[in-house]
Design an enzyme around this catalytic site. Sequence first.
Site, short mmCIF file in Angstrom:
data_model
loop_
_atom_site.label_atom_id
_atom_site.label_comp_id
_atom_site.label_asym_id
_atom_site.label_seq_id
_atom_site.Cartn_x
_atom_site.Cartn_y
_atom_site.Cartn_z
N ARG A 36 63.28 51.43 28.09
CA ARG A 36 64.18 50.80 29.06
C ARG A 36 65.53 50.42 28.44
O ARG A 36 66.34 49.74 29.08
CB ARG A 36 63.53 49.54 29.65
CG ARG A 36 62.37 49.83 30.57
CD ARG A 36 61.87 48.57 31.25
NE ARG A 36 60.76 48.86 32.12
CZ ARG A 36 60.88 49.27 33.37
NH1 ARG A 36 62.07 49.42 33.90
NH2 ARG A 36 59.82 49.52 34.10
N HIS A 122 50.79 46.34 32.39
CA HIS A 122 51.05 47.71 32.83
C HIS A 122 50.02 48.70 32.32
O HIS A 122 50.24 49.90 32.37
CB HIS A 122 52.45 48.13 32.40
CG HIS A 122 53.54 47.31 33.01
ND1 HIS A 122 54.80 47.18 32.46
CD2 HIS A 122 53.55 46.56 34.15
CE1 HIS A 122 55.54 46.38 33.22
NE2 HIS A 122 54.80 45.98 34.24
N CYS A 150 38.04 64.63 34.36
CA CYS A 150 36.92 63.68 34.28
C CYS A 150 35.61 64.42 34.04
O CYS A 150 35.29 65.37 34.77
CB CYS A 150 36.86 62.87 35.57
SG CYS A 150 35.49 61.69 35.63
#
Length: 248
Positions: A36, A122, A150
């Site tokens: 960021r 997060h 998966c």
Amino acid sequence: MSDVIDELAAQWRACRHLLVLTGAGLSTESGIPDVRSATTGQVRQPGCADALSLRFFQQDPAAFWSAFRTLFPFGTTGSACPDIGHRLLAQLAATDKTVTVVTQNIDGLHQRAGSPHVIEAHGSVERLVCPACLCRDHDATCQVQPVPHCHCCGEVLKPDVVLHGEPVEAMDAALAALAEADCLWVMGSSLEAGPVNQLPALARHWRMPSALVNLQPTALDSRFDLCLHWPIGEVCAKFRQILGFDSD
């Protein structure tokens, strides 16, 4: 800087339960870039938010995983090590006080450093989750697959992180932790990402002592009793000296 760090140490000595909100700036000394950052942050680049969205993952899993691994390569290597900031918080947690970490980071470094109470706002890049059956029992071999699937149901796996368009489910735990704390520190966060950036305002409303340690000023500096705009590594090193902690 010494006088302000003395005040930070006074906050520590007076508190019983410290809540620390950490952001990307805490992990930069571990070699993990601040995505960021105002100058180099990849998430500010055009189209990046879309590439890290739940919608894009659902529409084109292969393209999503390619973009995700470009942005977060440390997730597949596990080569990053905790830096002085992570180690300091773990050392504080080993005292007779309670230290709860609410982290915006997805690198797992607080746990590697030994912090016992970590809320991952997060999620974590080190884990995978199946959005279909919610299975999280996947070994490291899945991480290196171009498009991991998966082993329970065969669906494409998602990194166990909060993508754009997903709720921050850990916010309830963060609010509960703040309600139990009597001091709030924010370390290495620009406080641009919600909803965890609401914590300083709540702490201010509750007249809770607070401090911000971040290299750059933020739009929420006025919410804090103390603001230290210096490199986190320098602040942590000086803080440890004041408290008489051994270096490692």
